[in-house]
Write a protein that holds these residues in place. Structure first.
Motif, PDB file in Angstrom:
ATOM      1  N   GLN A   4       0.902  -1.222  -0.009  1.00  0.00           N
ATOM      2  CA  GLN A   4      -0.017  -0.077   0.046  1.00  0.00           C
ATOM      3  C   GLN A   4       0.877   1.400   0.140  1.00  0.00           C
ATOM      4  N   THR A   5       0.812   1.958  -1.148  1.00  0.00           N
ATOM      5  CA  THR A   5       1.559   3.023  -1.168  1.00  0.00           C
ATOM      6  C   THR A   5       1.086   4.338  -0.497  1.00  0.00           C
ATOM      7  N   VAL A   6      -0.469   4.522  -0.771  1.00  0.00           N
ATOM      8  CA  VAL A   6      -0.871   5.773   0.065  1.00  0.00           C
ATOM      9  C   VAL A   6      -1.698   5.069   1.412  1.00  0.00           C
ATOM     10  N   GLN A   7      -1.132   5.696   2.517  1.00  0.00           N
ATOM     11  CA  GLN A   7      -1.845   5.028   3.769  1.00  0.00           C
ATOM     12  C   GLN A   7      -3.300   6.115   4.011  1.00  0.00           C
ATOM     13  N   SER A   8      -4.187   6.276   3.151  1.00  0.00           N
ATOM     14  CA  SER A   8      -5.303   6.959   3.332  1.00  0.00           C
ATOM     15  C   SER A   8      -6.266   6.213   4.133  1.00  0.00           C
ATOM     16  N   PRO A   9      -6.986   6.783   5.370  1.00  0.00           N
ATOM     17  CA  PRO A   9      -8.000   6.028   6.006  1.00  0.00           C
ATOM     18  C   PRO A   9      -8.909   5.702   5.094  1.00  0.00           C
ATOM     19  N   VAL A  10      -9.496   4.381   5.192  1.00  0.00           N
ATOM     20  CA  VAL A  10     -10.656   3.926   4.403  1.00  0.00           C
ATOM     21  C   VAL A  10     -11.925   4.235   5.289  1.00  0.00           C
ATOM     22  N   VAL A  11     -11.644   3.971   6.602  1.00  0.00           N
ATOM     23  CA  VAL A  11     -12.933   4.143   7.601  1.00  0.00           C
ATOM     24  C   VAL A  11     -12.407   5.346   8.653  1.00  0.00           C
ATOM     25  N   ARG A  12     -13.222   6.213   8.670  1.00  0.00           N
ATOM     26  CA  ARG A  12     -13.132   7.269   9.816  1.00  0.00           C
ATOM     27  C   ARG A  12     -14.331   7.325  10.767  1.00  0.00           C
ATOM     28  N   VAL A  38      -6.052  -4.691   8.643  1.00  0.00           N
ATOM     29  CA  VAL A  38      -7.077  -5.728   9.047  1.00  0.00           C
ATOM     30  C   VAL A  38      -7.299  -5.392  10.674  1.00  0.00           C
ATOM     31  N   VAL A  39      -8.345  -5.094  10.925  1.00  0.00           N
ATOM     32  CA  VAL A  39      -8.658  -4.571  12.185  1.00  0.00           C
ATOM     33  C   VAL A  39      -9.605  -5.557  13.046  1.00  0.00           C
ATOM     34  N   THR A  40      -9.353  -6.175  14.220  1.00  0.00           N
ATOM     35  CA  THR A  40     -10.380  -6.994  14.782  1.00  0.00           C
ATOM     36  C   THR A  40     -10.814  -6.430  16.041  1.00  0.00           C
ATOM     37  N   ARG A 173     -15.989  -6.452  -5.513  1.00  0.00           N
ATOM     38  CA  ARG A 173     -14.543  -5.786  -5.566  1.00  0.00           C
ATOM     39  C   ARG A 173     -14.720  -4.521  -4.332  1.00  0.00           C
ATOM     40  N   PRO A 174     -14.983  -5.074  -3.117  1.00  0.00           N
ATOM     41  CA  PRO A 174     -15.081  -4.164  -2.139  1.00  0.00           C
ATOM     42  C   PRO A 174     -13.845  -3.252  -1.764  1.00  0.00           C
ATOM     43  N   ARG A 175     -14.104  -1.858  -1.131  1.00  0.00           N
ATOM     44  CA  ARG A 175     -12.942  -1.359  -0.750  1.00  0.00           C
ATOM     45  C   ARG A 175     -12.707  -1.633   0.767  1.00  0.00           C
ATOM     46  N   ALA A 202      -6.706 -11.373   4.411  1.00  0.00           N
ATOM     47  CA  ALA A 202      -6.000 -10.545   5.074  1.00  0.00           C
ATOM     48  C   ALA A 202      -4.565 -10.403   4.385  1.00  0.00           C
ATOM     49  N   ASP A 203      -3.899 -11.435   3.908  1.00  0.00           N
ATOM     50  CA  ASP A 203      -2.669 -11.445   3.445  1.00  0.00           C
ATOM     51  C   ASP A 203      -2.624 -10.859   2.213  1.00  0.00           C
ATOM     52  N   GLU A 204      -3.611 -10.799   1.467  1.00  0.00           N
ATOM     53  CA  GLU A 204      -3.780 -10.257   0.185  1.00  0.00           C
ATOM     54  C   GLU A 204      -3.776  -8.566   0.226  1.00  0.00           C
ATOM     55  N   GLY A 205      -3.904  -8.265   1.526  1.00  0.00           N
ATOM     56  CA  GLY A 205      -3.962  -6.631   1.533  1.00  0.00           C
ATOM     57  C   GLY A 205      -5.329  -6.142   1.552  1.00  0.00           C
ATOM     58  N   LEU A 206      -6.472  -6.929   1.720  1.00  0.00           N
ATOM     59  CA  LEU A 206      -7.914  -6.516   1.644  1.00  0.00           C
ATOM     60  C   LEU A 206      -8.078  -5.639   2.969  1.00  0.00           C
ATOM     61  N   THR A 207      -8.781  -4.800   2.967  1.00  0.00           N
ATOM     62  CA  THR A 207      -9.222  -3.845   4.208  1.00  0.00           C
ATOM     63  C   THR A 207     -10.399  -4.696   5.130  1.00  0.00           C
TER      64      THR A 207
END
Lengths: 259, 311
Positions: A4-12, A38-40, A173-175, A202-207
């Motif tokens: 992930q090059t840009v660490q923009s927040p997906v959820v706020r 990945v947030v638990t 194809r969810p964000r 999670a390993d594939e980088g899905l949020t």
């Protein structure tokens, strides 16, 4: 692992409050989730974790505060200094970026596994049926259920049903994917296969935001653990720290009970 | 799976005979079902005798029945009965769906309106409704479309040109049916799991699409059987339209027996046709039920896949 090059927040989530009648379930929640994270969310029953998850895609309406997904405020629009409620059609468009996996699967029982996966991309997102079908079959193959494409949910085991539900959420194809206690309704011997599939994502980088009771998943796959109790975030941090060295007495008490 | 089978079942599989030996329930002796055979014989005798008695009785006038079964006037009445049933049922289901959805709306005005509709059209006897529709012209001699609140009249018709016996019959039957169908459909919609609505919402599906693709197909399983009942009732309820001078099946039959006094024979003609229609409807209902129950049975792939699924 995807970079992930840009660490923009997906959820706020900003100061979110939610009550059912006189019972305040969320008492001011602030959470940010960056892309690929990945947030638990852990916590005892009734701590408000499922409600929080459902507030993100507006299955529950919040009383105050604000929820942003992908930089857009969910359900509202700030124009000329005034906050306007968005019409249903725009809310639906906002929801289409978010996948969700439910505790009780909620697969469409009258459709086969393949039709379940195809329903949203073709029927809602208007994608080409032939391409979507190939993609759906590839998704089913990825979760190891290629041979079950023409089976109805009732003919699949609980674990297989939940994996189809995960494929259904991936097909848009969810964000972001929300998991609402995805293994709580499963027989113990079926939990493993579902967690395995989720670990792969999670390993594939899905949020992902995962509400769960599975401490092992939090330990192995999560980037961050959030512990909730009584409608507030009690403690958060990397899984190693929160799970091995909890600072809050309520976290410690909860972990002692479940491990 | 295979390992499990080996540890438990190997002696019996190799021996070709059950380890249970003589106690194996598969070789159990079945007693002769004496009482069932007796019941069969008695019932069969009663049935055959009843058929013979009716068939041999000259008072039924079976020759007259045969003569009139395909009489042009009867067939004409049959088409009216069938056409009226289908059209009224179709409109009733459509309007019933609308009322059911309104009734379930969180909006007080919509659900209140639907409740009022149900209260009125279920409460007033069908016969009275038919007569009211037929006599609409005495209540409202003229029918006009105008701009609301005292604006100009755009179009006007004499009510008698719109309300013929046919339209009165269709309105009366369809609205009465809609009230009953609304409750049947609402019951079906309520029987669908709440999680299904949430899943479709979470994926951003519109309400109309969710109803059409997700909710209704599942509700159909509990909607179809009572709708079959309603359709059969409808076929027979159309006989009421004879009071407003619609020449349906029963009316045509009556017209003939008023001339030749073969009352019983001609009523048997009507009964034969009614039973035939109902039989066809039963077959149709069976097909529809199987269609909506397909997810309960085997997968699309066939029997081999079904066995695999069972493992």
């Amino acid at each position: 692992m995807m970079m992930q090059t840009v660490q923009s927040p997906v959820v706020r989530i900003l100061d979110v409050h939610k009550s059912f009648g006189s019972n305040e379930v969320l008492k001011g929640i602030d959470i940010e989730v960056t892309a690929g994270e990945v947030v638990t969310i852990l916590g005892p029953s009734g701590s408000g974790k499922s409600t929080l998850l459902r507030c993100i895609n507006m299955l529950e309406e919040i009383d105050s505060g604000a929820v942003f997904v992908d930089g857009e405020q969910m359900g509202f629009d700030l124009r000329d200094g005034r906050l306007h409620r968005l019409p249903d059609s725009v809310v639906r468009r906002q929801r289409r970026k978010i996948g969700m996996v439910f505790q009780h699967f909620a697969l469409y029982p009258h459709m086969t596994a393949l039709e379940n996966v195809l329903e949203a991309p073709v029927g809602i997102h208007g994608r080409n049926r032939k391409e979507a079908r190939e993609e759906a079959l590839a998704l089913l193959a990825r979760i190891g259920l290629a041979d079950k494409a023409n089976f109805y949910p009732r003919q699949l085991s609980g674990g297989q049903q939940q994996r189809v539900a995960i494929a259904r959420a991936l097909a848009i194809r969810p964000r972001l994917i929300l998991f609402d206690e995805p293994t709580s309704a499963l027989d113990p011997e079926l939990v493993g296969e579902v967690l395995e599939t989720m670990r792969g994502l999670a390993d594939e980088g899905l949020t992902m935001i995962v509400v769960t009771h599975e401490i092992s998943f939090a330990r192995e796959a999560a980037d961050r653990v959030i512990f909730m109790d009584g409608g507030v975030v009690v403690e958060e941090g990397p899984p190693d720290r929160v799970l091995n060295d909890p600072r809050n007495p309520r976290t410690r008490q909860f972990l002692n009970r479940v491990i | 799976m295979a390992a499990f089978a080996n540890t438990l079942g190997s002696p019996s599989v190799e021996g070709g005979d059950s380890a249970a030996g003589e106690h194996d329930v598969a070789r159990a002796h079945r007693p002769l079902p004496v009482w069932r055979i007796v019941a069969w014989v008695v019932l069969a005798y009663i049935c055959i005798q009843a058929i013979l008695i009716v068939a041999r009785n000259p008072n039924f006038g079976w020759d007259v029945v045969g003569e009139y079964l395909f009489h042009p006037n009867i067939l004409q009445g049959l088409t009216v009965t069938l056409g009226l049933s289908v059209v009224a049922m179709f409109l009733g289901v459509l309007f019933g769906l609308l009322v059911a959805v309104m009734r379930m709306s969180p909006d007080r005005l919509l659900s209140g309106f639907a409740a009022g509709f149900l209260w009125f059209f279920r409460g007033v006897p069908l016969l009275v409704q038919l007569i009211f529709w037929y006599n609409m012209s005495t209540l409202f001699p003229e029918f006009q479309i105008a701009v609301p609140f005292g604006g100009p009249v755009l179009a006007a018709w004499e009510t008698n040109t719109i309300i013929s016996p046919l339209t009165a019959a269709i309105f009366g039957l369809a609205l009465h049916e809609a009230a009953y169908m609304a409750e049947i459909i609402r019951g079906g919609l309520l029987s669908v799991d709440r999680g299904q609505v949430e899943a479709s919402q979470a994926f951003g599906m519109s309400r109309g699409r969710a109803l059409r693709r997700i909710i209704l197909p599942q509700a159909m399983r509990s909607i179809v059987p009572p709708t079959g009942n309603q359709f059969i009732s409808m076929v027979k309820a159309t006989s009421l339209v004879s009071v407003i001078a619609m020449s349906d099946l029963l009316y045509s039959v009556q017209a003939i027996y008023n001339r030749n006094f073969e009352v019983i024979s001609l009523l048997l003609v009507a009964v034969t046709w009614y039973l035939l229609i109902v039989s066809l409807l039963n077959v149709g209902q069976g097909f529809i039920e199987r269609h909506y129950g397909r997810s309960e049975r085997g997968p699309v792939g066939g029997k081999a896949d079904a066995e695999e699924a069972a493992q």
